[in-house]
Motif scaffolding. Sequence first.
Motif, PDB file in Angstrom:
ATOM      1  N   LEU A 162      36.229  36.165  41.491  1.00 34.22           N
ATOM      2  CA  LEU A 162      37.535  35.501  41.383  1.00 34.22           C
ATOM      3  C   LEU A 162      37.558  34.534  40.208  1.00 34.22           C
ATOM      4  O   LEU A 162      38.568  34.435  39.487  1.00 34.22           O
ATOM      5  CB  LEU A 162      37.849  34.748  42.679  1.00 34.22           C
ATOM      6  CG  LEU A 162      38.210  35.595  43.904  1.00 34.22           C
ATOM      7  CD1 LEU A 162      38.383  34.710  45.126  1.00 34.22           C
ATOM      8  CD2 LEU A 162      39.481  36.408  43.649  1.00 34.22           C
ATOM      9  N   MET A 163      36.439  33.839  39.991  1.00 36.85           N
ATOM     10  CA  MET A 163      36.361  32.865  38.908  1.00 36.85           C
ATOM     11  C   MET A 163      36.502  33.546  37.547  1.00 36.85           C
ATOM     12  O   MET A 163      37.276  33.093  36.678  1.00 36.85           O
ATOM     13  CB  MET A 163      35.023  32.118  39.001  1.00 36.85           C
ATOM     14  CG  MET A 163      34.902  30.927  38.075  1.00 36.85           C
ATOM     15  SD  MET A 163      33.339  30.030  38.347  1.00 36.85           S
ATOM     16  CE  MET A 163      33.645  29.296  39.956  1.00 36.85           C
ATOM     17  N   LEU A 171      31.971  37.263  45.639  1.00 37.59           N
ATOM     18  CA  LEU A 171      33.429  37.154  45.682  1.00 37.59           C
ATOM     19  C   LEU A 171      33.910  35.942  44.884  1.00 37.59           C
ATOM     20  O   LEU A 171      34.868  36.030  44.099  1.00 37.59           O
ATOM     21  CB  LEU A 171      33.907  37.038  47.136  1.00 37.59           C
ATOM     22  CG  LEU A 171      35.406  36.780  47.341  1.00 37.59           C
ATOM     23  CD1 LEU A 171      36.223  37.940  46.794  1.00 37.59           C
ATOM     24  CD2 LEU A 171      35.721  36.553  48.825  1.00 37.59           C
ATOM     25  N   GLY A 172      33.243  34.812  45.075  1.00 36.85           N
ATOM     26  CA  GLY A 172      33.634  33.595  44.357  1.00 36.85           C
ATOM     27  C   GLY A 172      33.503  33.731  42.851  1.00 36.85           C
ATOM     28  O   GLY A 172      34.413  33.344  42.101  1.00 36.85           O
ATOM     29  N   THR A 217      43.903  30.288  41.420  1.00 36.46           N
ATOM     30  CA  THR A 217      42.826  31.177  41.879  1.00 36.46           C
ATOM     31  C   THR A 217      41.462  30.651  41.444  1.00 36.46           C
ATOM     32  O   THR A 217      40.486  30.720  42.199  1.00 36.46           O
ATOM     33  CB  THR A 217      43.034  32.602  41.330  1.00 36.46           C
ATOM     34  OG1 THR A 217      44.321  33.066  41.699  1.00 36.46           O
ATOM     35  CG2 THR A 217      41.981  33.554  41.884  1.00 36.46           C
ATOM     36  N   PHE A 218      41.391  30.125  40.231  1.00 28.11           N
ATOM     37  CA  PHE A 218      40.131  29.557  39.728  1.00 28.11           C
ATOM     38  C   PHE A 218      39.701  28.363  40.582  1.00 28.11           C
ATOM     39  O   PHE A 218      38.524  28.237  40.940  1.00 28.11           O
ATOM     40  CB  PHE A 218      40.296  29.132  38.267  1.00 28.11           C
ATOM     41  CG  PHE A 218      39.068  28.504  37.677  1.00 28.11           C
ATOM     42  CD1 PHE A 218      38.022  29.304  37.238  1.00 28.11           C
ATOM     43  CD2 PHE A 218      38.946  27.131  37.579  1.00 28.11           C
ATOM     44  CE1 PHE A 218      36.868  28.739  36.701  1.00 28.11           C
ATOM     45  CE2 PHE A 218      37.802  26.549  37.046  1.00 28.11           C
ATOM     46  CZ  PHE A 218      36.762  27.357  36.600  1.00 28.11           C
ATOM     47  N   SER A 227      38.290  29.584  43.811  1.00 31.63           N
ATOM     48  CA  SER A 227      36.980  30.231  43.723  1.00 31.63           C
ATOM     49  C   SER A 227      35.825  29.231  43.789  1.00 31.63           C
ATOM     50  O   SER A 227      34.719  29.582  44.195  1.00 31.63           O
ATOM     51  CB  SER A 227      36.885  31.047  42.430  1.00 31.63           C
ATOM     52  OG  SER A 227      36.872  30.198  41.287  1.00 31.63           O
ATOM     53  N   SER A 277      40.088  35.202  37.134  1.00 30.84           N
ATOM     54  CA  SER A 277      41.128  34.182  36.929  1.00 30.84           C
ATOM     55  C   SER A 277      41.016  33.549  35.544  1.00 30.84           C
ATOM     56  O   SER A 277      42.025  33.240  34.904  1.00 30.84           O
ATOM     57  CB  SER A 277      41.051  33.107  38.018  1.00 30.84           C
ATOM     58  OG  SER A 277      39.776  32.488  38.046  1.00 30.84           O
ATOM     59  N   ILE A 314      34.578  28.615  47.310  1.00 27.72           N
ATOM     60  CA  ILE A 314      33.988  29.856  47.818  1.00 27.72           C
ATOM     61  C   ILE A 314      32.542  29.993  47.335  1.00 27.72           C
ATOM     62  O   ILE A 314      31.639  30.337  48.112  1.00 27.72           O
ATOM     63  CB  ILE A 314      34.827  31.076  47.382  1.00 27.72           C
ATOM     64  CG1 ILE A 314      36.203  31.045  48.053  1.00 27.72           C
ATOM     65  CG2 ILE A 314      34.108  32.382  47.733  1.00 27.72           C
ATOM     66  CD1 ILE A 314      37.126  32.166  47.608  1.00 27.72           C
ATOM     67  N   VAL A 315      32.317  29.721  46.048  1.00 26.71           N
ATOM     68  CA  VAL A 315      30.955  29.773  45.499  1.00 26.71           C
ATOM     69  C   VAL A 315      30.076  28.719  46.165  1.00 26.71           C
ATOM     70  O   VAL A 315      28.920  28.992  46.532  1.00 26.71           O
ATOM     71  CB  VAL A 315      30.974  29.563  43.971  1.00 26.71           C
ATOM     72  CG1 VAL A 315      29.551  29.438  43.437  1.00 26.71           C
ATOM     73  CG2 VAL A 315      31.689  30.716  43.280  1.00 26.71           C
TER      74      VAL A 315
END
Length: 264
Positions: free
Chosen positions: A52-53, A48-49, A15-16, A19, A56, A22-23
């Motif tokens: 999630l970062m 969102l990014g 997940t990390f 992310s 995670s 996404i960022v």
Amino acid sequence: MRVSNNLVGLLNFLTFILSIPIVIAGVWLRRQGSSECEKFLDTPVIVLGVFLMLVSLAGLIGACCRVSWLLWVYLLVMFLLIVVLFSFTIFAFVVTNKGAGKVVSERGYKEYRLGDYSNWLQNRVNKPKNWNKIKSCLIDSKVCTSFSDKYLNDTVQEFYTENLSALQSGCCKPADECGFTYVSPTQWTKNGSSEYPDCALWDNDPNTLCFNCESCKAGLLDNLKSNWKKVAIVNIVFLIFLIVVYSVGCCAFRNNRRDTNYWK
């Protein structure tokens, strides 16, 4: 280290990694976005990014390094996320349960009326501030420009048999009941008058057309209804995944507590 801790650590590591792009995509949209619609997405994507970062990292460190309080925070956020996602899924099904296009005799497309959709959705698109942004996005996306190019050589009989999308039918042409004379897909000659409000709002200007019409708002809602139902189905699958991850996380948290008590 227990299996559940390893599994939570692996899932959060993946997940990390997810992310990061996404960022980067959010930052790129903020700097390179050429339209208001593209720039409108940058903040939610970046948030969102980063979310999630951080989540995670909390799960990864909490599970692999046996930091119980971080894992507790991770499980709390996961629980809240499950509740929010479940609520949104139910809400999406409720607000999109009402409304559909009306079949028109001898036409390949449907006509759309704003009053057929849920009051909550109607209130959202009827707010001038909201609709002005949506209208700008529709114009920027050239939804009616591509529509005009595609059906440019159609005769009036051919045009009436085309299977138009909800946005094309609601925003790019006048309503059938206006009785306008067909010139081209986005060029119509007004004949007489009609009591239907959308008829007076129609204009052959490519930046106006029927973007101010209720039929355009209804077409958008019909398109939104279809997309939200697809999103709701995806949410159900994602919700099941989150519940499984949350259950594994609870096992990892229990392992951390046991290990802590053992070494005391």
